[in-house]
Write a protein that holds these residues in place. Structure first.
Motif, PDB file in Angstrom:
ATOM      1  N   ALA A  18      19.275   2.570  -0.454  1.00 45.19           N
ATOM      2  CA  ALA A  18      19.142   2.265   0.971  1.00 45.19           C
ATOM      3  C   ALA A  18      18.837   0.790   1.213  1.00 45.19           C
ATOM      4  CB  ALA A  18      18.044   3.118   1.588  1.00 45.19           C
ATOM      5  N   GLY A  19      18.382   0.090   0.172  1.00 45.38           N
ATOM      6  CA  GLY A  19      18.042  -1.321   0.334  1.00 45.38           C
ATOM      7  C   GLY A  19      16.731  -1.522   1.059  1.00 45.38           C
ATOM      8  N   VAL A  20      15.795  -0.613   0.863  1.00 44.88           N
ATOM      9  CA  VAL A  20      14.480  -0.707   1.497  1.00 44.88           C
ATOM     10  C   VAL A  20      13.413  -0.592   0.423  1.00 44.88           C
ATOM     11  CG1 VAL A  20      15.269   0.221   3.720  1.00 44.88           C
ATOM     12  CG2 VAL A  20      14.425   1.771   1.961  1.00 44.88           C
ATOM     13  N   SER A  21      12.154  -0.658   0.824  1.00 45.19           N
ATOM     14  CA  SER A  21      11.062  -0.560  -0.141  1.00 45.19           C
ATOM     15  C   SER A  21      10.772   0.904  -0.486  1.00 45.19           C
ATOM     16  CB  SER A  21       9.796  -1.211   0.428  1.00 45.19           C
ATOM     17  OG  SER A  21       9.308  -0.436   1.502  1.00 45.19           O
ATOM     18  N   LYS A  22      10.108   1.076  -1.619  1.00 46.95           N
ATOM     19  CA  LYS A  22       9.729   2.432  -2.038  1.00 46.95           C
ATOM     20  C   LYS A  22       8.751   3.039  -1.037  1.00 46.95           C
ATOM     21  CE  LYS A  22       8.101   1.762  -6.145  1.00 46.95           C
ATOM     22  NZ  LYS A  22       7.617   1.862  -7.531  1.00 46.95           N
ATOM     23  N   ARG A  27       7.094   7.134   2.757  1.00 48.46           N
ATOM     24  CA  ARG A  27       6.563   7.447   4.085  1.00 48.46           C
ATOM     25  C   ARG A  27       7.504   8.406   4.824  1.00 48.46           C
ATOM     26  NH1 ARG A  27       7.019   2.778   6.381  1.00 48.46           N
ATOM     27  NH2 ARG A  27       5.570   1.835   4.936  1.00 48.46           N
ATOM     28  N   TRP A  28       8.813   8.121   4.767  1.00 46.41           N
ATOM     29  CA  TRP A  28       9.799   8.961   5.452  1.00 46.41           C
ATOM     30  C   TRP A  28       9.775  10.389   4.885  1.00 46.41           C
ATOM     31  CZ3 TRP A  28      14.322  11.514   3.966  1.00 46.41           C
ATOM     32  CH2 TRP A  28      15.144  11.949   5.005  1.00 46.41           C
ATOM     33  N   LEU A  29       9.717  10.515   3.551  1.00 48.19           N
ATOM     34  CA  LEU A  29       9.678  11.835   2.922  1.00 48.19           C
ATOM     35  C   LEU A  29       8.380  12.564   3.262  1.00 48.19           C
ATOM     36  CD1 LEU A  29      11.098  10.894  -0.607  1.00 48.19           C
ATOM     37  CD2 LEU A  29      12.238  12.278   1.134  1.00 48.19           C
ATOM     38  N   SER A  30       7.280  11.829   3.274  1.00 52.03           N
ATOM     39  CA  SER A  30       5.987  12.416   3.587  1.00 52.03           C
ATOM     40  C   SER A  30       5.931  12.886   5.042  1.00 52.03           C
ATOM     41  CB  SER A  30       4.881  11.390   3.321  1.00 52.03           C
ATOM     42  OG  SER A  30       3.641  11.897   3.705  1.00 52.03           O
ATOM     43  N   ASP A  31       6.473  12.095   5.970  1.00 50.19           N
ATOM     44  CA  ASP A  31       6.476  12.471   7.394  1.00 50.19           C
ATOM     45  C   ASP A  31       7.249  13.772   7.618  1.00 50.19           C
ATOM     46  OD1 ASP A  31       4.991  10.244   7.954  1.00 50.19           O
ATOM     47  OD2 ASP A  31       6.679   9.057   8.743  1.00 50.19           O
ATOM     48  N   ARG A  32       8.236  14.011   6.841  1.00 53.07           N
ATOM     49  CA  ARG A  32       9.072  15.206   7.018  1.00 53.07           C
ATOM     50  C   ARG A  32       8.634  16.360   6.100  1.00 53.07           C
ATOM     51  NH1 ARG A  32      11.034  10.989   8.705  1.00 53.07           N
ATOM     52  NH2 ARG A  32      12.570  10.828  10.364  1.00 53.07           N
TER      53      ARG A  32
END
Length: 174
Positions: A18-22, A27-32
């Motif tokens: 994705a070209g983003v930070s770990k 955070r995205w996985l945790s939020d969902r």
């Protein structure tokens, strides 16, 4: 970048794709409330669908609205993946059951062969015992024959050792 549906990815790999930070991916996985597909050591592996969903949610919006998958959509996708995994596991179990049946058949064959070998060994033992008994009886019979022959020889020897008297001594006893 092409994402393989059958492959699982770590947070680091998702972030690289994705070209983003770990941290953003975590955070995205945790939020969902997304749980990993499996773990290996400390590494958590996620299905390729989450990678696709993350990329869809974070691609540059053309109209400033990004479609974030809902919890229901995530769960539906996870259910479909688990169903596919379940089918693979059932096929694997059926294959292993067949292998177990084949091994059971081999064991059964070996057991019957072992019984035949055991019977043959027992018969051989019984025959050996009978032969030994017969040879002992023959030896005793031979011993009796030998002893009677020896007695006859002894008597003949005794008679031969006595000095023979002449005819005069035999008749008149002198």
């Amino acid at each position: 970048m092409k994402i393989d549906k059958n492959k699982t990815y770590t947070v680091t790999q998702i972030a690289t794709i994705a070209g983003v930070s770990k941290a953003s991916v975590s955070r995205w996985l945790s939020d969902r409330h997304v749980s990993p597909d499996h773990t290996k050591g400390k590494a958590k592996y996620f299905n390729a669908t989450y990678v696709k969903q993350y990329l869809e949610a974070h691609k540059a919006p053309s109209n400033k609205t990004s479609k974030t998958p809902t919890a229901i959509e995530l769960l539906q996708e996870q259910v479909s993946q688990l169903t596919a995994e379940n089918k693979r596991l059932v096929a694997r179990i059926e294959k292993q059951d067949q292998q177990i049946k084949e091994k059971d058949q081999q064991i059964s064959n070996w057991t019957s062969q072992s019984a035949v070998i055991s019977k043959l060994a027992n018969d051989s033992h019984n025959m050996t015992v009978k032969l030994l008994e017969n040879s002992n009886t023959s030896a005793e019979s031979n011993d009796e024959k030998v002893s009677s022959t020896v007695e006859t020889d002894n008597q003949a020897n005794e008679n031969a050792e006595k000095p023979r008297s002449n005819w005069f001594q035999r008749i008149f006893g002198k």
